[in-house]
Design a protein around this motif. Structure first.
Motif, PDB file in Angstrom:
ATOM      1  N   LEU A  16       0.840  -1.191   0.000  1.00 20.99           N
ATOM      2  CA  LEU A  16       0.000   0.000   0.000  1.00 20.99           C
ATOM      3  C   LEU A  16       0.878   1.246   0.000  1.00 20.99           C
ATOM      4  N   LYS A  17       0.638   2.135  -0.961  1.00 20.33           N
ATOM      5  CA  LYS A  17       1.448   3.348  -1.081  1.00 20.33           C
ATOM      6  C   LYS A  17       0.669   4.620  -0.756  1.00 20.33           C
ATOM      7  N   THR A  18      -0.613   4.671  -1.141  1.00 17.15           N
ATOM      8  CA  THR A  18      -1.440   5.854  -0.864  1.00 17.15           C
ATOM      9  C   THR A  18      -2.827   5.401  -0.443  1.00 17.15           C
ATOM     10  N   VAL A  19      -3.345   6.004   0.620  1.00 15.76           N
ATOM     11  CA  VAL A  19      -4.655   5.610   1.134  1.00 15.76           C
ATOM     12  C   VAL A  19      -5.430   6.850   1.570  1.00 15.76           C
ATOM     13  N   MET A  20      -6.751   6.785   1.478  1.00 16.22           N
ATOM     14  CA  MET A  20      -7.602   7.876   1.950  1.00 16.22           C
ATOM     15  C   MET A  20      -8.339   7.448   3.216  1.00 16.22           C
ATOM     16  N   LEU A  21      -8.294   8.320   4.228  1.00 21.65           N
ATOM     17  CA  LEU A  21      -9.008   8.105   5.490  1.00 21.65           C
ATOM     18  C   LEU A  21      -9.928   9.296   5.751  1.00 21.65           C
ATOM     19  N   HIS A  22     -10.805   9.136   6.741  1.00 16.90           N
ATOM     20  CA  HIS A  22     -11.539  10.284   7.286  1.00 16.90           C
ATOM     21  C   HIS A  22     -11.413  10.242   8.794  1.00 16.90           C
ATOM     22  N   ARG A  23     -10.815  11.283   9.357  1.00 19.07           N
ATOM     23  CA  ARG A  23     -10.677  11.378  10.814  1.00 19.07           C
ATOM     24  C   ARG A  23     -12.052  11.678  11.423  1.00 19.07           C
ATOM     25  N   PRO A  24     -12.527  10.853  12.358  1.00 16.51           N
ATOM     26  CA  PRO A  24     -13.856  11.096  12.939  1.00 16.51           C
ATOM     27  C   PRO A  24     -13.979  12.529  13.454  1.00 16.51           C
ATOM     28  N   GLY A  25     -15.136  13.133  13.187  1.00 18.64           N
ATOM     29  CA  GLY A  25     -15.354  14.522  13.584  1.00 18.64           C
ATOM     30  C   GLY A  25     -16.618  14.693  14.403  1.00 18.64           C
ATOM     31  N   ARG A  26     -17.136  15.914  14.393  1.00 22.80           N
ATOM     32  CA  ARG A  26     -18.274  16.253  15.242  1.00 22.80           C
ATOM     33  C   ARG A  26     -19.531  15.473  14.877  1.00 22.80           C
ATOM     34  N   GLU A  27     -19.562  14.873  13.696  1.00 21.04           N
ATOM     35  CA  GLU A  27     -20.705  14.028  13.337  1.00 21.04           C
ATOM     36  C   GLU A  27     -20.932  12.914  14.359  1.00 21.04           C
ATOM     37  N   ILE A  28     -19.853  12.446  14.992  1.00 22.90           N
ATOM     38  CA  ILE A  28     -19.968  11.391  16.005  1.00 22.90           C
ATOM     39  C   ILE A  28     -20.707  11.922  17.234  1.00 22.90           C
ATOM     40  N   GLU A  29     -20.497  13.189  17.566  1.00 24.08           N
ATOM     41  CA  GLU A  29     -21.139  13.765  18.754  1.00 24.08           C
ATOM     42  C   GLU A  29     -22.583  14.164  18.476  1.00 24.08           C
ATOM     43  N   ASN A  30     -23.035  14.010  17.251  1.00 22.82           N
ATOM     44  CA  ASN A  30     -24.446  14.232  16.944  1.00 22.82           C
ATOM     45  C   ASN A  30     -25.251  12.928  16.939  1.00 22.82           C
ATOM     46  N   LEU A  31     -24.617  11.862  17.407  1.00 23.11           N
ATOM     47  CA  LEU A  31     -25.334  10.604  17.621  1.00 23.11           C
ATOM     48  C   LEU A  31     -26.021  10.634  18.983  1.00 23.11           C
ATOM     49  N   VAL A  32     -27.287  10.287  19.007  1.00 27.54           N
ATOM     50  CA  VAL A  32     -28.012  10.133  20.271  1.00 27.54           C
ATOM     51  C   VAL A  32     -28.834   8.843  20.184  1.00 27.54           C
ATOM     52  N   PRO A  33     -29.149   8.223  21.327  1.00 24.85           N
ATOM     53  CA  PRO A  33     -29.828   6.915  21.309  1.00 24.85           C
ATOM     54  C   PRO A  33     -31.084   6.858  20.445  1.00 24.85           C
ATOM     55  N   ASP A  34     -31.886   7.916  20.462  1.00 19.35           N
ATOM     56  CA  ASP A  34     -33.156   7.888  19.725  1.00 19.35           C
ATOM     57  C   ASP A  34     -32.969   7.746  18.217  1.00 19.35           C
ATOM     58  N   TYR A  35     -31.801   8.143  17.715  1.00 19.21           N
ATOM     59  CA  TYR A  35     -31.608   8.170  16.263  1.00 19.21           C
ATOM     60  C   TYR A  35     -30.489   7.242  15.781  1.00 19.21           C
ATOM     61  N   LEU A  36     -30.043   6.336  16.637  1.00 18.74           N
ATOM     62  CA  LEU A  36     -28.970   5.421  16.242  1.00 18.74           C
ATOM     63  C   LEU A  36     -29.373   4.563  15.049  1.00 18.74           C
ATOM     64  N   GLU A  37     -30.575   4.022  15.094  1.00 20.13           N
ATOM     65  CA  GLU A  37     -31.008   3.144  14.003  1.00 20.13           C
ATOM     66  C   GLU A  37     -31.073   3.921  12.689  1.00 20.13           C
ATOM     67  N   ARG A  38     -31.594   5.121  12.731  1.00 16.95           N
ATOM     68  CA  ARG A  38     -31.690   5.961  11.536  1.00 16.95           C
ATOM     69  C   ARG A  38     -30.309   6.214  10.936  1.00 16.95           C
ATOM     70  N   LEU A  39     -29.311   6.394  11.808  1.00 18.75           N
ATOM     71  CA  LEU A  39     -27.967   6.735  11.359  1.00 18.75           C
ATOM     72  C   LEU A  39     -27.046   5.520  11.268  1.00 18.75           C
ATOM     73  N   LEU A  40     -27.625   4.308  11.397  1.00 18.03           N
ATOM     74  CA  LEU A  40     -26.929   3.034  11.167  1.00 18.03           C
ATOM     75  C   LEU A  40     -25.836   2.739  12.189  1.00 18.03           C
ATOM     76  N   PHE A  41     -26.026   3.181  13.409  1.00 17.32           N
ATOM     77  CA  PHE A  41     -25.076   2.893  14.482  1.00 17.32           C
ATOM     78  C   PHE A  41     -25.748   2.059  15.559  1.00 17.32           C
ATOM     79  N   ASP A  42     -24.940   1.277  16.285  1.00 17.16           N
ATOM     80  CA  ASP A  42     -25.421   0.488  17.416  1.00 17.16           C
ATOM     81  C   ASP A  42     -25.032   1.112  18.742  1.00 17.16           C
TER      82      ASP A  42
END
Length: 404
Positions: A16-42
């Motif tokens: 592997l010579k070049t790779v693209m990542l995304h550093r987790p950002g504030r989108e993670i802090e907009n997860l709340v229990p009521d909307y986990l299923e909608r946003l595909l998180f457990d």
């Protein structure tokens, strides 16, 4: 003359010579229990630790000679021209299904007031109604623009295959907007536009395909999972385009896997780690149905042959070598179930026989070591809460060719 970057990925295991990542950002802090299923998180990762773990992942890659690019930076650089930025904004907002024209105008002005990088970060993080002056009622959904917490799994919105990309048509509405980022990178980024990148699939296509279902087994053989997230018809369309492009690939295997979250993508049930070795979820080791696609040049069409057999037999036949399957958790029902939940079969090969894994899957990691696989195990207490492993979190742009 501007330097142009190439897409060059003809295997799962080439250095592997070049790779693209995304550093987790504030989108993670907009997860709340009521909307986990909608946003595909457990679960809800703790952002500070998730960032530290992700930074460690990136540093491990760099220490092994890999250039790390970031999605958020590439998108920002692609929007350097005002008309492109405006076009991008309108497309992102349109896909939020906002009906009120006044709200759309307010949202556009809200984003235009920001520097480009801050605007991209905010689109990823999501926008609450109150941030643009709208009332938030406690019993109503608070976002005018949904957060995109799945973005740190950069593997799915588009996939690099050979010298081209499939900009994917995602199954769920939640993830469809993610593919806009890939579209703008490859069409407008100074280092990628006009660089000869081929397009295997478009995000507007009717049938769904996601990058976790797209694996490059060799410079001749591609595998695509017909899964919970990917349609067989999409795989067939991708196959035809690739076969007609003279890329060198002559076979595309469509693996019919169970349509469930536990088997969400093909790379959650097996990944390639060496020329002749794969990690595998024990649940996929029984009889498999595979459609082998090849190109019929005489009739200018794709030829499909149905095959049945074990994973080992099918892989051995098409890769023309004996294959060793290394079972997640050693095949033990309890251990495999636990480690599979934390993506024990989702390894990222950075060279033949050298992989990055989550350290919490210690039983599988010890087993890989016994098979002479060099394992770099990274912390993942928070990253793993998103239900994706090192392969899910990475999108190779360039791998060295490997032949054996």
């Amino acid at each position: 003359m501007e330097n142009k970057r190439k897409i060059h990925v003809y295997s799962e295991i080439g250095k592997l010579k070049t790779v693209m990542l995304h550093r987790p950002g504030r989108e993670i802090e907009n997860l709340v229990p009521d909307y986990l299923e909608r946003l595909l998180f457990d679960d809800i990762p703790y952002l500070k630790v998730a960032k530290d773990e992700h930074d460690n992942f990136a540093n491990v890659l760099r220490m092994n000679g890999v250039e790390v690019l970031y999605l958020e930076k590439l998108v920002s650089e692609a929007l350097h021209e005002c008309d492109v930025k405006e076009k991008f904004l309108k497309e992102v907002i349109y896909e939020c299904d906002i009906k009120d024209e006044d709200t759309i105008k307010v949202l556009i002005e809200y984003f235009k007031s920001m520097p480009t990088k801050a605007m991209v970060d905010k689109i990823m993080a999501g926008v609450r109604k109150k941030e643009i002056g709208l009332k938030e009622n406690s019993n109503e959904y608070p976002f005018i623009m949904d957060p995109m917490p799945n973005l740190y799994f950069t593997r799915d919105p588009f996939a690099t295959i050979g010298s081209g990309v499939s900009v994917n048509s995602m199954r769920t509405k939640t993830r469809k907007r993610e593919t806009i980022f890939g579209k703008y990178i490859f069409n407008y980024h100074p280092e990628y536009k006009d660089s000869g990148i081929k397009y295997w699939y478009d995000r507007t296509e009717k049938y769904s395909v996601e990058g976790g279902d797209e694996l490059i087994l060799s410079d001749e053989v591609i595998a695509i999972g017909a899964s919970e997230r990917t349609d067989k018809q999409a795989a067939m369309k991708i196959a035809k385009k690739i076969f007609e492009s003279n890329e060198g690939f002559n076979t595309l295997l469509i693996f019919d896997i169970p349509k469930s979250r536990a088997f969400m993508h093909l790379d959650t049930v097996f990944t390639m780690i060496d020329y002749d070795k794969f990690t595998v979820h024990p649940g996929i080791e029984g009889g498999l149905k595979v459609t082998a696609l090849t190109y019929d040049e005489k009739n200018n069409d794709v030829k499909a042959v149905e095959e049945e057999g074990t994973l080992e037999k099918i892989l051995s036949s098409h890769l023309k070598r004996d294959i060793t399957l290394i079972r997640c958790g050693g095949g033990d029902q309890i251990i495999a179930g636990r480690e599979q939940w934390n993506d024990g079969s989702n390894t990222l090969a950075i060279a033949p026989g050298k992989v990055i894994t989550y350290e919490r899957n210690y039983v599988t990691n010890e087993l890989l070591d016994k098979y002479n696989i060099e394992v770099i195990a990274i912390p993942s207490s928070e990253l793993s809460r998103g239900r994706g492993g090192p392969r899910c979190m990475s999108m190779p742009f360039y791998r060295e060719d490997c032949h054996k």
